[in-house]
Design a protein around this motif. Structure first.
Motif: not given
Length: 138
Positions: A11-19, A90-94, A99-102, A123-126
């Motif tokens: 699934d494509v996951v939105n990491l905008d609110g997660w680290t 693992w992958v970090r949002a940064d 500018t991808d968030k997914f 999802l880790l680190g809200p």
């Protein structure tokens, strides 16, 4: 079951609110089937554009001992032939592209032999903790 059949895309996951995103992969029965695991940074939930990115992983291919955490390039890594194994990815949002968030995980079958297994996404680190947590998969 044949978890790698058809080159599974998670699934494509939105990491905008997660680290960080962590995938737990259980590879149970099936001693010879393998897959190349990659991670893609995505521009939207579709995704319209998906770019392979570097990530970290661990493997447990014998007994119950995890390997050291290793870095994979955007080309990913190949699972080891054998049954009763585990992988952490693992992958970090940064670390996403531009500018991808997914993000999504991709499994490309490299040795065609049925493998039973399962994949769990955590999802880790809200960034903005709340109860209950915000949904990240639509």
């Amino acid at each position: 079951e044949d978890i790698w059949n058809g080159n599974l895309q998670g699934d494509v996951v939105n990491l905008d609110g997660w680290t960080e995103c962590l995938w737990l992969i259980d590879k149970s029965a099936g001693g010879t089937g393998t897959a190349v695991i990659t991670v893609e940074s995505c521009d939207d939930i579709t995704p319209t554009t998906a770019t392979a990115i570097a990530f970290d992983y661990q493997s447990m291919t014998s007994g119950n001992t995890w390997s050291s955490r290793a870095a994979a390039t955007s080309s990913g890594f190949t699972t080891t032939a054998g049954a009763n194994q585990g992988y952490k990815v693992w992958v970090r949002a940064d670390e996403l592209s531009g500018t991808d968030k997914f993000v999504r995980i991709v499994f490309t079958e490299s040795a065609n032999d049925p493998v039973d297994g399962a994949v769990v996404t955590l999802l880790l680190g809200p960034k903005y903790p709340q109860d209950p947590p915000a949904a990240a998969i639509s």
